[in-house]
Structure formats: structure tokens, C-alpha cells
Design a protein around this motif. Structure first.
Motif, PDB file in Angstrom:
ATOM      1  N   THR A   6       0.823  -1.232   0.000  1.00  0.00           N
ATOM      2  CA  THR A   6       0.000   0.000   0.000  1.00  0.00           C
ATOM      3  C   THR A   6       0.846   1.267   0.000  1.00  0.00           C
ATOM      4  N   ARG A   7       2.179   1.137   0.155  1.00  0.00           N
ATOM      5  CA  ARG A   7       3.040   2.326   0.182  1.00  0.00           C
ATOM      6  C   ARG A   7       4.231   2.174  -0.768  1.00  0.00           C
ATOM      7  N   ASP A   8       4.117   1.300  -1.752  1.00  0.00           N
ATOM      8  CA  ASP A   8       5.229   1.053  -2.670  1.00  0.00           C
ATOM      9  C   ASP A   8       5.541   2.312  -3.473  1.00  0.00           C
ATOM     10  N   GLY A   9       6.801   2.751  -3.417  1.00  0.00           N
ATOM     11  CA  GLY A   9       7.220   3.922  -4.165  1.00  0.00           C
ATOM     12  C   GLY A   9       7.144   5.223  -3.397  1.00  0.00           C
ATOM     13  N   ILE A  10       6.725   5.186  -2.158  1.00  0.00           N
ATOM     14  CA  ILE A  10       6.592   6.398  -1.361  1.00  0.00           C
ATOM     15  C   ILE A  10       7.979   6.931  -0.984  1.00  0.00           C
ATOM     16  N   THR A  11       8.109   8.235  -0.821  1.00  0.00           N
ATOM     17  CA  THR A  11       9.369   8.791  -0.354  1.00  0.00           C
ATOM     18  C   THR A  11       9.498   8.543   1.148  1.00  0.00           C
ATOM     19  N   PRO A  12      10.707   8.382   1.646  1.00  0.00           N
ATOM     20  CA  PRO A  12      10.878   8.169   3.087  1.00  0.00           C
ATOM     21  C   PRO A  12      10.273   9.289   3.924  1.00  0.00           C
ATOM     22  N   SER A  13      10.399  10.522   3.473  1.00  0.00           N
ATOM     23  CA  SER A  13       9.848  11.641   4.249  1.00  0.00           C
ATOM     24  C   SER A  13       8.327  11.601   4.295  1.00  0.00           C
ATOM     25  N   GLU A  14       7.688  11.216   3.190  1.00  0.00           N
ATOM     26  CA  GLU A  14       6.239  11.132   3.171  1.00  0.00           C
ATOM     27  C   GLU A  14       5.759   9.966   4.031  1.00  0.00           C
ATOM     28  N   PHE A  15       6.487   8.880   4.002  1.00  0.00           N
ATOM     29  CA  PHE A  15       6.149   7.735   4.856  1.00  0.00           C
ATOM     30  C   PHE A  15       6.136   8.156   6.324  1.00  0.00           C
ATOM     31  N   ARG A  16       7.149   8.864   6.737  1.00  0.00           N
ATOM     32  CA  ARG A  16       7.241   9.298   8.135  1.00  0.00           C
ATOM     33  C   ARG A  16       6.153  10.317   8.460  1.00  0.00           C
ATOM     34  N   ARG A  17       5.850  11.186   7.494  1.00  0.00           N
ATOM     35  CA  ARG A  17       4.810  12.194   7.740  1.00  0.00           C
ATOM     36  C   ARG A  17       3.452  11.535   7.972  1.00  0.00           C
ATOM     37  N   ILE A  18       3.111  10.582   7.102  1.00  0.00           N
ATOM     38  CA  ILE A  18       1.833   9.895   7.240  1.00  0.00           C
ATOM     39  C   ILE A  18       1.788   9.115   8.555  1.00  0.00           C
ATOM     40  N   ALA A  19       2.880   8.453   8.881  1.00  0.00           N
ATOM     41  CA  ALA A  19       2.922   7.670  10.116  1.00  0.00           C
ATOM     42  C   ALA A  19       2.685   8.559  11.335  1.00  0.00           C
ATOM     43  N   ARG A  20       3.373   9.677  11.386  1.00  0.00           N
ATOM     44  CA  ARG A  20       3.207  10.579  12.531  1.00  0.00           C
ATOM     45  C   ARG A  20       1.793  11.146  12.583  1.00  0.00           C
ATOM     46  N   GLU A  21       1.250  11.446  11.426  1.00  0.00           N
ATOM     47  CA  GLU A  21      -0.112  11.975  11.378  1.00  0.00           C
ATOM     48  C   GLU A  21      -1.113  10.973  11.941  1.00  0.00           C
ATOM     49  N   GLN A  22      -0.951   9.717  11.577  1.00  0.00           N
ATOM     50  CA  GLN A  22      -1.864   8.689  12.058  1.00  0.00           C
ATOM     51  C   GLN A  22      -1.647   8.413  13.546  1.00  0.00           C
ATOM     52  N   ILE A  23      -0.407   8.419  14.001  1.00  0.00           N
ATOM     53  CA  ILE A  23      -0.120   8.164  15.414  1.00  0.00           C
ATOM     54  C   ILE A  23      -0.604   9.317  16.286  1.00  0.00           C
ATOM     55  N   SER A  24      -0.679  10.517  15.730  1.00  0.00           N
ATOM     56  CA  SER A  24      -1.103  11.687  16.518  1.00  0.00           C
ATOM     57  C   SER A  24      -2.531  11.564  17.034  1.00  0.00           C
ATOM     58  N   VAL A  25      -3.301  10.631  16.487  1.00  0.00           N
ATOM     59  CA  VAL A  25      -4.663  10.376  16.972  1.00  0.00           C
ATOM     60  C   VAL A  25      -4.625   9.877  18.417  1.00  0.00           C
ATOM     61  N   TYR A  26      -3.513   9.277  18.796  1.00  0.00           N
ATOM     62  CA  TYR A  26      -3.396   8.668  20.120  1.00  0.00           C
ATOM     63  C   TYR A  26      -2.606   9.610  21.032  1.00  0.00           C
ATOM     64  N   PRO A  27      -3.295  10.303  21.939  1.00  0.00           N
ATOM     65  CA  PRO A  27      -2.676  11.411  22.687  1.00  0.00           C
ATOM     66  C   PRO A  27      -1.593  11.005  23.670  1.00  0.00           C
ATOM     67  N   SER A  28      -1.447   9.721  23.960  1.00  0.00           N
ATOM     68  CA  SER A  28      -0.426   9.313  24.931  1.00  0.00           C
ATOM     69  C   SER A  28       0.944   9.140  24.298  1.00  0.00           C
ATOM     70  N   VAL A  29       1.043   9.311  22.968  1.00  0.00           N
ATOM     71  CA  VAL A  29       2.322   9.167  22.271  1.00  0.00           C
ATOM     72  C   VAL A  29       2.852  10.543  21.885  1.00  0.00           C
ATOM     73  N   HIS A  30       4.100  10.789  22.193  1.00  0.00           N
ATOM     74  CA  HIS A  30       4.724  12.074  21.870  1.00  0.00           C
ATOM     75  C   HIS A  30       6.054  11.836  21.156  1.00  0.00           C
ATOM     76  N   PHE A  31       6.300  12.641  20.137  1.00  0.00           N
ATOM     77  CA  PHE A  31       7.561  12.603  19.402  1.00  0.00           C
ATOM     78  C   PHE A  31       8.400  13.814  19.784  1.00  0.00           C
ATOM     79  N   VAL A  32       9.684  13.593  20.021  1.00  0.00           N
ATOM     80  CA  VAL A  32      10.601  14.698  20.283  1.00  0.00           C
ATOM     81  C   VAL A  32      11.810  14.554  19.374  1.00  0.00           C
ATOM     82  N   GLU A  33      12.211  15.650  18.744  1.00  0.00           N
ATOM     83  CA  GLU A  33      13.399  15.643  17.892  1.00  0.00           C
ATOM     84  C   GLU A  33      14.606  15.932  18.763  1.00  0.00           C
TER      85      GLU A  33
END
Length: 304
Positions: A51-78
Motif C-alpha cells: 500500500t506504500r510502494d514507491g513512497i518517499t521516506p519523508s512522506e512515509f514518516r509524515r503519514i505515520a506521525r499523522e496517524q499516530i497523533s490520533v493517540y494522545p499518549s504518544v509524543h515525538f521529540v526531535e
């Protein structure tokens, strides 16, 4: 002040994010610490992920973070984890920015990193027309004239694998070939041209390889390159905590991602030599569920 969390995930690639998704859905407090420099950032496309064949690595990470953001107990820090001390149930993570997290469990999803290869011009084509995995990029270079840069057993293995995508490839060992006589005979029988002169340079235009020039004057025209990378663990924190590792730096884990240290897990490229995005994601998900199960059992037993 320490931030108290259930799971500290070191690394925000496919393994770390898949674990974060599983744990977020399980209502666990999670912090994903990631410096934002994934190994596959050099490539234009990622392949082999359904379902993600050919996606750029940056877009893959963007979509993943967007979907994970639905769950408020998970936080990302750079940020970058620089020290970890403690034990199962009470690990203390300190980052480069001075933040500390007190975590019950740990997951290392730190991946691997490339050591620079002494090949003039390789950096300009890496991820554009030079790759390390035929399963990831062989289709795009099918039936084209290619150069394989490797020696010894790795070269023979890659030659066999690459034959599924093209019969037009030349092997450059960039110095002594490190073959046994049996291996040389095998390559000869399969009509694989082998050059052992050092590589003078890789000639390319806008990242697209044109030819590989050798110090003995030979020039090999090609439209793509596959090469054997030299990899090291992207972090020494697992080993510093006492996790058993292989000679290559891969963390030794069981089928659930558990390391030799109680409360510490590892997943993705840090814990396997199958360097595929979909494999890393699967291992991360499995580790996330295993961590959650461990936390639930511990909580259950405390109430009895």
C-alpha cells in the motif's frame, strides 16, 4: 524534573513508529526520541511496503506521525538520547537537549548507519542510481547494464541475487577480490566479468551514473550500481546498557524483541540484517505488543 512514561522508544523509523502505534492504541504513555536523520533519507523512493510502494521516506514518516497523533499518549521529540541508566521498571533517559525521562521499559529502534566508502563519486549517486538492495531497487534497474561493487562472499551473494533482475552486470572488487579459487570458477562459469583494479571514480550527471573508471584505464559504462555497504550500529546505548550484540553490532533479541537485559527491547534494523522497511515495521509492532503485554502482566500481579 523527570517525565514519567511507560515506554521510551529510541529511534523514530518504521520500527519505532510501529511500536508507538501499537502502544498508543494500548493507552500507554510513550515518548519517541528521534534525531530526524534516517539512513534511507538519501533515496527518492521506498519499495516493498504493501500500500506504500514507491513512497518517499519523508512522506512515509509524515503519514505515520499523522496517524499516530490520533493517540494522545504518544509524543515525538526531535532529540538524541545520550545516556541511559537504571533498570527494568526505572530507566532514566537523558537527551542531548538536557531533557530526562523516567521510563518503565525501553525499545531501541536505532537502526544502522553507513560508513563512508572510499570510492570517489559514490556519494553523488547513492540513493539516485546506486543502491544496496536489489529487492528495494532492482525493479527500477531491470535488464539494464549495472556495476556491482563488492568483494569476497558478499560479492558472490549479490551477484546471484542480482541475476534475477538483469544479466548485464560487471563485478568491480575495488582491489583484491578476496575470492577463493572455487568462487572465481563459479563466477567464470556464469560469465560474470570481474575487475579487481581500484576504482578511480564514478562518473555521473545529476546523480545518474554514466560509467565507472578504474585505475588501470578500464571504463565500464552502466546505468546503475549496487554495492555492499559497510554498516555500524547507529547507537552504542544498547551495548552500554549490557545488551548482547553480534560482531556486526546487531542487538541480539528473541522473537518478541526482548534483549538480554530485562525491560529492554530492540526492533528494526538494529535487531535484524533483513533491511526492509516492511520488516522493520513488523518487528516494531511485535515488540510494541510484547512490551504492552509485559506491562499489563506486571500491573495485574501488583493487584493480586
Amino acid at each position: 524534573m523527570n517525565q514519567l512514561i511507560d515506554v521510551g522508544i529510541i529511534g523514530g523509523g518504521p520500527a519505532g513508529m510501529s511500536a508507538a502505534l501499537a502502544l498508543g492504541r494500548a493507552r500507554k504513555r510513550v515518548v519517541v526520541i528521534d534525531e530526524g536523520r534516517p539512513r534511507n533519507r538519501v533515496t527518492r523512493e521506498s519499495h516493498g511496503f504493501l500500500t506504500r510502494d514507491g513512497i518517499t521516506p519523508s512522506e512515509f514518516r509524515r503519514i505515520a506521525r499523522e496517524q499516530i497523533s490520533v493517540y494522545p499518549s504518544v509524543h515525538f521529540v526531535e532529540d538524541t538520547a545520550v545516556t541511559i541508566t537504571g533498570h527494568d521498571g526505572n530507566f532514566l533517559i537523558t537527551t542531548a537537549q538536557g531533557t530526562t525521562y523516567q521510563s518503565k521499559k525501553l525499545l531501541f529502534a536505532v537502526g544502522m548507519k553507513d560508513l563512508p566508502l572510499p570510492v570517489n563519486g559514490l556519494a553523488e549517486v547513492y540513493g539516485k542510481s546506486a543502491f544496496v538492495c536489489p529487492y528495494c531497487d532492482g525493479w527500477e534497474l531491470r535488464d539494464q547494464p549495472l556495476v556491482l561493487i563488492a568483494n569476497g562472499e558478499k560479492a558472490l551473494h549479490l551477484a546471484k541475487v542480482l541475476s534475477g533482475w538483469t544479466n548485464h552486470y560487471t563485478l568491480c572488487t575495488n582491489g583484491p577480490d578476496e575470492f577463493t579459487e572455487e568462487q572465481r570458477l563459479e563466477l567464470l562459469q556464469h560469465r560474470v566479468p570481474v575487475f579487481d583494479s581500484p576504482i578511480e571514480r564514478i562518473v555521473s550527471i545529476d546523480g545518474m551514473v554514466q560509467r565507472v573508471e578504474l585505475t588501470d584505464g578500464n571504463s565500464i559504462s552502466c546505468t546503475g550500481i549496487f554495492f555492499a555497504p559497510k554498516l555500524v550500529a547507529a547507537s552504542d546505548l544498547p551495548q552500554a546498557l549490557g545488551c548482547q550484540v553480534t560482531e556486526a553490532g546487531t542487538v541480539i533479541v528473541d522473537s518478541f524483541g526482548k534483549t538480554s537485559v530485562p525491560g529492554v527491547y530492540s526492533a528494526g534494523d538494529a535487531a535484524t540484517t533483513q533491511y526492509q522497511v516492511i520488516t522493520a515495521a513488523a518487528l516494531g509492532s511485535a515488540a510494541g505488543m510484547s512490551i504492552n503485554n509485559e506491562l499489563l502482566v506486571e500491573a495485574w500481579n501488583r493487584q493480586s
